[in-house]
Design an enzyme around this catalytic site. Structure first.
Site, PDB file in Angstrom:
ATOM      1  N   LYS A 136       0.861  -1.177   0.000  1.00 62.23           N
ATOM      2  CA  LYS A 136       0.000   0.000   0.000  1.00 62.23           C
ATOM      3  C   LYS A 136       0.903   1.234   0.000  1.00 62.23           C
ATOM      4  CE  LYS A 136      -1.637   2.757   3.095  1.00 62.23           C
ATOM      5  NZ  LYS A 136      -1.641   4.061   2.366  1.00 62.23           N
ATOM      6  N   GLU A 175      10.110   1.787  10.431  1.00 62.50           N
ATOM      7  CA  GLU A 175      11.023   2.937  10.358  1.00 62.50           C
ATOM      8  C   GLU A 175      10.149   4.163  10.543  1.00 62.50           C
ATOM      9  OE1 GLU A 175      12.466   6.225   9.262  1.00 62.50           O
ATOM     10  OE2 GLU A 175      12.390   5.377   7.234  1.00 62.50           O
ATOM     11  N   CYS A 235      12.924  12.029   7.499  1.00 65.38           N
ATOM     12  CA  CYS A 235      12.827  11.616   8.900  1.00 65.38           C
ATOM     13  C   CYS A 235      14.170  11.676   9.616  1.00 65.38           C
ATOM     14  CB  CYS A 235      12.233  10.220   9.002  1.00 65.38           C
ATOM     15  SG  CYS A 235      12.972   9.035   7.863  1.00 65.38           S
TER      16      CYS A 235
END
Length: 476
Positions: free
Chosen positions: A170, A245, A279
């Site tokens: 997805k 993660e 991130c």
């Protein structure tokens, strides 16, 4: 033929069980440029069933066969490279140069590195009379984000193929087109039917259905810590492996023996890359107290060189952030920095001058930031740098580690041995010394609330493997 309103299941493009669409927004214009279909639990069931049926045969594929398949995937990906880059620029607002050299380039880099890793990887080891063997874990559910989309898709799909797993992906519904293109790449490369399946949709519907599905053996998720917690809870009842993660609030310690001008200037660039939507971005800069004001002047000059503009403009360095949701969040956090007493060095709330439409954010620097301030604690995910000060190396390390996150850390020093000593004390999955080149072979992942497990090269491959001990294998 366009496949934007279809899903890829069992080797074919199929229509959703329940027709429902979502506009895909161009963040530079705030206007829809296409639509995708949103999947349902029924679509996930179809995809998982296909992956489950394909697993026994694909798990038995030899290492040589999987290598051959990955090499074909790389070859086809290269032939579609420009299309992937164009899609990334359009759907997430990446400047064209960034989309082509970095965003799309991640796909090539990870496929190449996974091929190298698989070539030398040994799945079997004899320990006395016991054979220790590594086998594919089974059906893997994959949920990927919008900020480095093809990077995170390939980080999961390549090692899963190398391991012999089957999968259901997805992609982010915010930036889904590159995922559809990658499905086309896999189809053209001849990935056996059912091995790779794609269902578009949102997290609460498709993401949750994947995470809690009893026939999914592992779920690999990249995204926010908040969403990662929800995935883990949904997966808990079926005791599947959860690989995550998640978010970060990475510290950049500039030691007192570093070249301050160079270190601060490079630190600003590191924070602002991809419009701050990384991130592992070094968003908390720690500088010696005695040189704090000097660092602010350097940071201000550096920040003001970043040209914000449309992704297709030749001189654009920073494009828009990806969505209205992200824009509003960043504006709220900038306002909180001002309200809590940080010094606004440059930037601030609102759009850059001359940009009245699109999710554009002013490159912002805050100084005299205290560790308890919201901008020093929360992940902003925009081009916003917080500069804090310290009086001793010991204090810098303590403050840098004082965060619920632990994805990355950065250390700048004129003394490599000193930098190594500091790096050894950082509680994060990666530490970058003196702004090194990116390494596709370094293990990537976090400590604490930044997640668990690792990606890249053999470290990513091993996440998709189970360990089996066959005792008495060699009875001679």
């Amino acid at each position: 033929m366009s496949h934007e309103l279809q899903f890829y299941i069992d080797g074919a493009w199929v229509d959703p069980v329940i027709p429902r669409t979502l506009d895909v927004i161009d963040p530079a214009t705030e206007e829809a440029f296409t639509k995708i279909s949103l999947g349902s639990e029924a679509d996930v069931d179809r995809a998982v069933a296909a992956a489950k049926a394909a697993f026994p045969a694909f798990a038995r594929a030899s290492k040589a066969e999987r290598l051959q398949l990955l090499r074909r995937v790389l070859e086809v990906y290269k032939s579609r490279y420009d299309e992937v880059a164009a899609a990334l620029s359009r759907e997430m607002g990446a400047p064209q140069k960034l989309a082509k050299t970095s965003q799309a380039g991640m796909g090539t880099a990870h496929l190449t590195k996974m091929i190298e890793a698989l070539e030398s990887y040994e799945f079997d080891r004899l320990a006395g009379t016991t054979l220790v063997t590594r086998e594919p874990i089974g059906v893997v559910g994959m949920i990927t984000p919008w900020n480095w989309p093809i990077n995170q898709i390939v980080c999961k799909v390549a090692p899963a193929l190398a391991a012999g797993c089957t999968m259901v992906l997805k992609p982010s519904e915010v930036a889904p087109i590159n995922g559809i293109l990658f499905a086309e790449v896999l189809h053209e490369a001849g990935v056996p039917k059912g091995v790779f399946n794609l269902v578009n949709g949102d997290g609460p519907t498709v993401g949750e259905a994947i995470a809690r599905h009893p026939d999914v053996d592992m779920v690999s998720f990249t995204g926010s810590t908040r969403a990662g917690i929800l995935v883990a809870k949904a997966a808990a009842d079926t005791v599947k492996r959860v690989h995550q993660e998640l978010g970060g609030k990475s510290a950049n310690i500039i030691l007192d023996d570093a070249d301050l001008r160079h270190a601060v200037t490079r630190g600003v660039a590191g924070c602002y890359g991809n419009s701050g939507q990384s991130c592992n971005a070094p968003t908390r800069m720690f500088v010696p107290l005695a040189r704090h004001d000097e660092a602010l002047e350097i940071a201000k000059a550096a920040a003001e060189t970043f040209r914000v503009g449309p992704p297709d403009a030749a001189d654009t360095v920073l494009g828009p952030v990806v969505s209205q949701v992200q824009f509003d969040k960043i504006q709220r956090l900038i306002e909180s920095g001002i309200a809590e007493g940080a010094t606004l060095v440059t930037g601030g709330p609102g759009r850059p001058e001359g940009l009245n439409r699109g999710y554009y954010v002013r490159p912002t620097v805050f100084g005299h930031v205290r560790p308890e301030m919201t901008i020093a604690r929360e992940e902003i995910f925009g081009p916003v740098l917080s500069i804090l000060s310290y009086e001793s190396e010991e204090e810098a390390i303590r403050l840098a580690n004082d965060t619920p996150y632990g994805l990355a850390s950065y250390v700048q020093s004129g003394d490599l041995a000193r930098a190594r000593r500091v790096a050894a004390r950082m509680r994060s999955g990666n530490v970058y010394i003196n702004y090194p080149a990116w390494d596709a072979g370094a293990p990537f992942g976090g400590y604490k609330q930044s997640g668990n497990g690792r990606e890249y090269a053999e470290f990513g491959l091993e996440e998709f493997l189970e360990i089996k001990g066959i005792v008495g294998y060699d009875a001679a």
